[in-house]
Design an enzyme around this catalytic site. Structure first.
Site, PDB file in Angstrom:
ATOM      1  N   CYS A 225     -55.954  -3.137 -58.302  1.00  0.00           N
ATOM      2  CA  CYS A 225     -54.869  -2.344 -58.472  1.00  0.00           C
ATOM      3  C   CYS A 225     -55.311  -0.998 -58.004  1.00  0.00           C
ATOM      4  O   CYS A 225     -56.159  -0.327 -58.467  1.00  0.00           O
ATOM      5  CB  CYS A 225     -54.331  -2.367 -59.868  1.00  0.00           C
ATOM      6  SG  CYS A 225     -53.192  -0.825 -60.101  1.00  0.00           S
ATOM      7  N   CYS A 228     -54.801   1.836 -60.478  1.00  0.00           N
ATOM      8  CA  CYS A 228     -55.731   1.792 -61.751  1.00  0.00           C
ATOM      9  C   CYS A 228     -56.987   2.347 -61.322  1.00  0.00           C
ATOM     10  O   CYS A 228     -57.664   3.007 -62.065  1.00  0.00           O
ATOM     11  CB  CYS A 228     -55.757   0.141 -61.968  1.00  0.00           C
ATOM     12  SG  CYS A 228     -54.067  -0.709 -62.337  1.00  0.00           S
TER      13      CYS A 228
END
Length: 325
Positions: A225, A228
């Site tokens: 991600c 993230c």
């Protein structure tokens, strides 16, 4: 086509079964008004094709299909879903100023349906209603949307495709009902948190309740991600700045590749408590998490402060932590 609709196409692709294994040529041609670049691309599960627009912004791609399939047509940063059986000669026109609203297919009723289905989805905006509409009203709006979609589907004369799309609609309803019920059951601010338990890299299990007695800031993330990973430097700074305070930084990875997760823990020298959820499991279901990163904040008594807490890179998270230490 936006990201959430790629999920719909992916589900439909998995559901569609076709017994036709005869190789048939497909020809896709068309003209693009207000082109964004000079190429168009066709992407399928196992291959892709690309061609260049001529001076009149016209293109032509031909290839063979040995079975019916969903595929995506790309130009610039936009895309649209198509479905081809093989043997079609499809012409499409698009104005990039209003990409989805201007797509016209000639020669593929299935692709025309998919384009209309996307517009109906944009109009209904079902996903955003998950967080702004009461359960009963949400279900009514969802059923209204599906009814409009299936009305469009009734114009397609392809039994296998229609069956696959109807099954996909059932899956969509099940998905949204599960999400709206999870949201309806979420604990409110000041109410006890829903506990969860996961192992660390050594296999030692920890629960959210393990850290009762301290503030707990939870980061739900994954190594794949991008957003993230972009928060990691700010999270490490936050951990450093509050090292001597009564707060636990608890990161829960939804990676299914445990080795990739362990390697990133070492590469990024990640601190705090690091747990492995092995996919979209207990925590994402309990807290109706549909996208990551997602941050949660709980007080020392194990009650909810925020189920959509500010990111580490924001100024607001420090204010929220300070207010609850």
């Amino acid at each position: 086509m936006k990201l959430r609709n790629l999920l719909t196409v992916a589900l439909a692709t998995l559901l569609f079964a076709c017994t036709n294994t005869n190789t048939k040529q497909v020809i896709i041609s068309g003209t693009i008004t207000n082109p964004k670049g000079d190429t168009v691309k066709i992407i399928m599960k196992d291959t892709s094709y690309i061609t260049t627009l001529n001076e009149a912004a016209h293109f032509n791609i031909s290839f063979n299909l040995d079975s019916a399939t969903y595929l995506s047509f790309f130009h610039g940063e936009e895309s649209t879903a198509m479905f081809l059986k093989g043997g079609e000669s499809v012409n499409l026109t698009i104005d990039t100023e209003f990409f989805d609203e201007t797509i016209i297919y000639e020669g593929s009723a299935e692709s025309s349906y998919l384009a209309k289905k996307y517009l109906l989805g944009e109009e209904a905006n079902i996903y955003s209603q998950l967080f702004s509409t009461e359960k009963e009203e949400f279900i009514t709006n969802l059923n209204t949307y599906i009814a409009k979609v299936e009305q469009e589907l009734s114009t397609v004369n392809n039994e296998a495709f229609v069956t696959a799309e109807k099954e996909n609609n059932v899956k969509m309803i099940e998905y949204y009902i599960e999400k709206i019920e999870a949201i309806a059951n979420l604990p409110q601010i000041g109410e006890p948190a829903i506990d969860f338990t996961y192992p660390d890299k050594e296999g030692n299990e920890f629960s959210l309740s393990t850290f009762k007695g301290s503030l707990v800031y939870v980061d739900v993330w994954a190594t794949w991600c991008g957003p993230c990973k972009a928060e990691i430097p700010a999270l490490k700074t936050l951990e450093h700045d509050y090292h001597n305070n009564n707060i636990t930084f608890l990161s829960v990875s939804v990676d299914t590749d445990k080795e990739a997760w362990i390697n990133m823990l070492a590469d990024k020298q990640l601190g705090g408590v690091q747990l492995w959820a092995n996919g979209w499991t207990e925590i994402t279901k309990s807290y109706a998490i549909n996208g990551i990163p997602r941050f949660l904040l709980f007080d020392a008594d194990g009650n909810v402060i925020s189920l959509d807490a500010p990111r580490p890179s924001s100024e607001e998270i420090r204010e929220l932590i300070e207010a609850n230490l």
